[in-house]
Each structure stands twice: as structure tokens, then as C-alpha cells.
Design an enzyme around this catalytic site. Structure first.
Site, PDB file in Angstrom:
ATOM      1  N   ARG A 120     -34.941  38.492   7.093  1.00  0.00           N
ATOM      2  CA  ARG A 120     -36.343  38.774   6.784  1.00  0.00           C
ATOM      3  C   ARG A 120     -37.174  38.389   8.006  1.00  0.00           C
ATOM      4  O   ARG A 120     -37.333  37.213   8.296  1.00  0.00           O
ATOM      5  CB  ARG A 120     -36.753  38.027   5.519  1.00  0.00           C
ATOM      6  CG  ARG A 120     -35.930  38.487   4.301  1.00  0.00           C
ATOM      7  CD  ARG A 120     -35.938  37.504   3.180  1.00  0.00           C
ATOM      8  NE  ARG A 120     -35.312  36.248   3.553  1.00  0.00           N
ATOM      9  CZ  ARG A 120     -35.305  35.162   2.787  1.00  0.00           C
ATOM     10  NH1 ARG A 120     -35.893  35.174   1.606  1.00  0.00           N
ATOM     11  NH2 ARG A 120     -34.721  34.060   3.201  1.00  0.00           N
ATOM     12  N   LYS A 127     -35.999  23.456  -2.485  1.00  0.00           N
ATOM     13  CA  LYS A 127     -36.312  22.874  -1.177  1.00  0.00           C
ATOM     14  C   LYS A 127     -35.491  21.606  -0.941  1.00  0.00           C
ATOM     15  O   LYS A 127     -34.953  21.390   0.145  1.00  0.00           O
ATOM     16  CB  LYS A 127     -37.804  22.556  -1.084  1.00  0.00           C
ATOM     17  CG  LYS A 127     -38.744  23.719  -1.346  1.00  0.00           C
ATOM     18  CD  LYS A 127     -38.661  24.795  -0.308  1.00  0.00           C
ATOM     19  CE  LYS A 127     -39.801  25.805  -0.437  1.00  0.00           C
ATOM     20  NZ  LYS A 127     -39.789  26.574  -1.697  1.00  0.00           N
ATOM     21  N   ARG A 151     -31.220  35.621   4.293  1.00  0.00           N
ATOM     22  CA  ARG A 151     -30.796  35.308   2.939  1.00  0.00           C
ATOM     23  C   ARG A 151     -29.316  35.665   2.820  1.00  0.00           C
ATOM     24  O   ARG A 151     -28.920  36.824   2.956  1.00  0.00           O
ATOM     25  CB  ARG A 151     -31.629  36.090   1.928  1.00  0.00           C
ATOM     26  CG  ARG A 151     -31.087  36.081   0.496  1.00  0.00           C
ATOM     27  CD  ARG A 151     -30.942  34.696  -0.129  1.00  0.00           C
ATOM     28  NE  ARG A 151     -32.155  33.923  -0.106  1.00  0.00           N
ATOM     29  CZ  ARG A 151     -33.110  34.022  -1.034  1.00  0.00           C
ATOM     30  NH1 ARG A 151     -32.984  34.878  -2.038  1.00  0.00           N
ATOM     31  NH2 ARG A 151     -34.182  33.262  -0.956  1.00  0.00           N
ATOM     32  N   ASN A 195     -31.429  28.326  -2.685  1.00  0.00           N
ATOM     33  CA  ASN A 195     -32.142  28.924  -3.810  1.00  0.00           C
ATOM     34  C   ASN A 195     -31.193  29.143  -4.979  1.00  0.00           C
ATOM     35  O   ASN A 195     -30.158  29.803  -4.830  1.00  0.00           O
ATOM     36  CB  ASN A 195     -32.758  30.251  -3.383  1.00  0.00           C
ATOM     37  CG  ASN A 195     -33.815  30.077  -2.312  1.00  0.00           C
ATOM     38  OD1 ASN A 195     -34.956  29.785  -2.608  1.00  0.00           O
ATOM     39  ND2 ASN A 195     -33.422  30.219  -1.051  1.00  0.00           N
ATOM     40  N   LYS A 235     -44.623  22.704   4.030  1.00  0.00           N
ATOM     41  CA  LYS A 235     -44.590  23.584   2.864  1.00  0.00           C
ATOM     42  C   LYS A 235     -44.503  22.771   1.580  1.00  0.00           C
ATOM     43  O   LYS A 235     -43.946  21.668   1.542  1.00  0.00           O
ATOM     44  CB  LYS A 235     -43.423  24.559   2.944  1.00  0.00           C
ATOM     45  CG  LYS A 235     -42.039  23.947   3.115  1.00  0.00           C
ATOM     46  CD  LYS A 235     -41.001  25.041   3.369  1.00  0.00           C
ATOM     47  CE  LYS A 235     -39.624  24.485   3.626  1.00  0.00           C
ATOM     48  NZ  LYS A 235     -38.634  25.544   3.925  1.00  0.00           N
ATOM     49  N   ARG A 258     -44.034  33.550   8.719  1.00  0.00           N
ATOM     50  CA  ARG A 258     -43.195  33.636   7.528  1.00  0.00           C
ATOM     51  C   ARG A 258     -42.433  34.957   7.505  1.00  0.00           C
ATOM     52  O   ARG A 258     -43.011  36.021   7.699  1.00  0.00           O
ATOM     53  CB  ARG A 258     -44.053  33.517   6.268  1.00  0.00           C
ATOM     54  CG  ARG A 258     -44.837  32.226   6.174  1.00  0.00           C
ATOM     55  CD  ARG A 258     -45.823  32.258   5.026  1.00  0.00           C
ATOM     56  NE  ARG A 258     -46.836  33.290   5.204  1.00  0.00           N
ATOM     57  CZ  ARG A 258     -47.726  33.640   4.285  1.00  0.00           C
ATOM     58  NH1 ARG A 258     -47.721  33.016   3.114  1.00  0.00           N
ATOM     59  NH2 ARG A 258     -48.607  34.586   4.522  1.00  0.00           N
ATOM     60  N   ASP A 276     -30.896  30.209   2.498  1.00  0.00           N
ATOM     61  CA  ASP A 276     -31.798  30.657   3.540  1.00  0.00           C
ATOM     62  C   ASP A 276     -31.385  29.985   4.838  1.00  0.00           C
ATOM     63  O   ASP A 276     -31.249  28.750   4.893  1.00  0.00           O
ATOM     64  CB  ASP A 276     -33.248  30.310   3.200  1.00  0.00           C
ATOM     65  CG  ASP A 276     -33.807  31.194   2.095  1.00  0.00           C
ATOM     66  OD1 ASP A 276     -33.139  32.192   1.733  1.00  0.00           O
ATOM     67  OD2 ASP A 276     -34.903  30.890   1.592  1.00  0.00           O
ATOM     68  N   GLU A 319     -33.097  26.378   2.993  1.00  0.00           N
ATOM     69  CA  GLU A 319     -33.267  26.245   1.552  1.00  0.00           C
ATOM     70  C   GLU A 319     -31.975  26.655   0.857  1.00  0.00           C
ATOM     71  O   GLU A 319     -31.187  27.439   1.386  1.00  0.00           O
ATOM     72  CB  GLU A 319     -34.419  27.128   1.023  1.00  0.00           C
ATOM     73  CG  GLU A 319     -35.793  26.695   1.469  1.00  0.00           C
ATOM     74  CD  GLU A 319     -36.911  27.506   0.818  1.00  0.00           C
ATOM     75  OE1 GLU A 319     -36.636  28.202  -0.186  1.00  0.00           O
ATOM     76  OE2 GLU A 319     -38.042  27.451   1.321  1.00  0.00           O
TER      77      GLU A 319
END
Length: 320
Positions: free
Chosen positions: A227, A127, A212, A285, A162, A235, A275, A283
Site C-alpha cells: 500500500r 498495535k 499487508r 492485525n 498513532k 500513510r 503489516d 502491526e
């Protein structure tokens, strides 16, 4: 070549969509030997090298159910004597995860080749890593102070809150202009001010998907997995019921990937999952990025092959 995967229990793998399984299958197809352990198996004793006390050598059965592997051998494995170590433990990015990276870094000092590099994993919490690139992200706040969160909401009206150590959409809340339940959400997520969280302006482009984008060896996979939230959810995470739709990278996607890819690869991050919502990175990741199989199944582009190509190239470069 021996490849040691440090991962969650392999019995829990959902092989029809697991990216670590896709890596293993491609590596085995090329003749590499598969060894697995869990972070709890890592041990270091003064005067000795870091070992995995319960390392299992696997053979893949060709099936994708509970019996997808056979254990050929089990015993101690010295990390520095493997061809490569792949750290694929899922979040949470907690103290135990940090301790595992220190053990892996010690193994590096002893000659192990670890991907992603342990220090880089620690330096890029998923994050918080975006804060280094403010020009690429939307309005964002990191705090544990309720008054700062309330001020952010007053400015932006529609916000996402979050936890910093979650995954799969866990613990994400949206608060609209009416501020409904904002106080309760702040108390819950911050544990009454004891825990730092992230707050971001809500990006309505989430309706088109939380994309992604995979970076492998600094280069983007040519397709992203959008997504898309379902059933009134905010979400898009697949684990939260989002629908994954593979699509070619947009111009903006490619700009973001080409900007960040070389920077992150130079730091020892062989595999990264960006993301992206709309124009913004949300984000970065680095622990165990996924979506290999979804992209491959929908587009025919072999993400696992690209990854193993990059892994083999990185090992050759280190030997040169």
C-alpha cells in the site's frame, strides 16, 4: 454448513473490495448457508446459551451494489448450533469489542467454533501485539508520558505517532527533526496524558509500500499487497488514499511470515494480517484483516478459496 458472520452492518459493505464479502461469496459457492448478525445482537441470559437475537439468513444475488443480498429469514440463532462463527467486526478495539469477545468465548464453552478465537483476539491487540517480537520490529515506544515521547523524538529525530485503537491510518502523525507541532500532537493523541499511544521511528521504506501479508491457517498467501502512499501522504493505508500493488513475497516477507505464522495459528488465529515496512513488522492485525480482493484481482490467486479451505480444515480437525 451454517456460517454465522458477526460483522458491521452489511448494508455498509463495499462489495468490490470487502474481504468479508469475498469469504461469503466463496462459502456460498461451496454450498454453505450464510447467516449474519452484528455484535449488538449477541445476548446471553443465565441458564441459556448465547444467541444472536437478530440473525439474518442471506442469499447472494450475484450483484455487487446495494442489492447484493436478499434476506431469506430473520430470527434468533444459537451460536453453538452453527457450523462456525466468524468474528469480522472492524476496529476500534474498544470496550464493546472486548465485551463481544467475552460473549463469544461463552458461546465457545457451549460448543460454538469461533474464528478467530475470542481469547486470542483479546490477547493480540493489533498495535500492541508486536511487542512480543522485539527482534522483528523497529524502535518503538508505548506510553502516555509526554517526556518519554520527547526523549524518543530526540533520539530518533523522525517519528510516527498513532493511537492504539485506530484503523485505516486514522490519527497517524509524522514529526520530523524540527519537532514541528510535536507538543500539540502529543496533547491531542494522549488527551493530555490520559490515553496511551504508540510511537515508532519513521521507516523511509514506506515509499515502497506498507505491505499487508496475509497468514491463513499459519501459512502465508504468496502475494502481499504493498500500500503505497500517494500525494505527499505518509500513510499507505488504502482508506487514506494509498495505492495497492500486489507483489510476490520477498525473502524477508517470507521469513517473517514463516516465523510468526505457526505461532499465531497455534493460538487460534486462523487469519492474520501482518503489516511490514521494509524489514520490520509494524502491526499484527487479527480483528478483520482485509486485502483479499485486491490481491486476487491483481494476481489471480484466490485468497478467499484459501481461507475457506483453511476454515473447513480447522473444523474437521476440531471434530477429529
Amino acid at each position: 454448513m451454517d456460517l454465522l458472520f458477526v460483522a458491521d452492518p452489511i448494508e455498509s459493505f463495499k462489495t468490490h473490495k470487502d474481504s468479508t464479502f469475498a469469504m461469503m461469496r466463496e462459502a456460498a459457492r461451496r454450498g454453505h448457508r450464510l447467516i449474519v448478525c452484528e455484535p449488538s445482537d449477541l445476548v446471553w441470559v443465565r441458564g441459556h446459551r448465547v444467541v444472536a437475537r437478530r440473525a439474518r439468513t442471506l442469499a447472494l444475488t450475484g450483484r455487487e451494489q446495494a442489492d447484493w443480498f436478499e434476506v431469506l429469514a430473520e430470527g434468533e440463532c444459537i451460536l453453538a448450533e452453527t457450523g462456525a462463527v466468524l468474528m469480522r467486526k472492524d476496529p476500534p478495539f474498544d470496550a464493546e469489542y472486548i465485551y463481544a469477545t467475552h460473549l463469544l468465548q461463552q458461546a465457545e464453552r457451549e460448543g460454538a467454533r469461533v474464528f478467530n478465537r475470542p481469547a486470542a483476539l483479546r490477547d493480540h491487540p493489533e498495535k500492541l501485539a508486536i511487542l512480543e517480537f522485539p527482534e522483528l520490529i523497529g524502535p518503538t515506544l508505548v506510553t502516555r508520558q509526554p517526556e518519554a515521547i520527547r526523549a524518543f523524538h530526540a533520539e530518533h529525530h523522525d517519528i510516527i505517532l498513532k493511537p492504539l485503537d485506530g484503523m485505516g491510518g486514522m490519527g497517524i502523525f509524522r514529526v520530523g527533526p524540527d519537532g514541528m507541532n510535536l507538543g500539540s500532537i502529543i496533547e491531542t493523541l494522549t488527551d493530555d496524558g490520559a490515553t496511551t499511544i504508540m510511537v515508532q521511528r519513521f521507516l523511509p521504506e514506506i515509499a515502497q509500500g506498507d505491505k499487508r501479508i496475509l497468514l491463513i491457517g499459519g501459512m502465508p498467501v504468496p502475494f502481499a499487497l504493498a500500500r503505497i502512499p500517494q500525494g505527499g501522504e505518509v500513510r499507505g493505508n488504502l482508506a487514506a488514499g494509498g495505492r495497492g500493488v500486489a507483489q510476490p513475497l520477498s525473502r524477508r516477507d517470507r521469513e517473517l511470515a514463516e516465523h510468526l505464522g505457526p505461532i499465531l495459528a497455534a493460538r487460534g488465529l486462523l487469519l492474520v494480517g501482518l503489516d511490514v515496512i521494509g524489514e520490520c513488522v509494524t502491526e499484527i492485525n487479527v480483528t478483520s484483516p482485509t486485502c483479499f480482493q485486491e490481491i486476487t484481482q491483481q494476481t489471480g490467486f484466490d485468497v478467499a478459496a484459501m481461507f475457506v479451505d483453511a476454515l473447513e480444515a480447522a473444523l474437521r480437525d476440531r471434530e477429529a
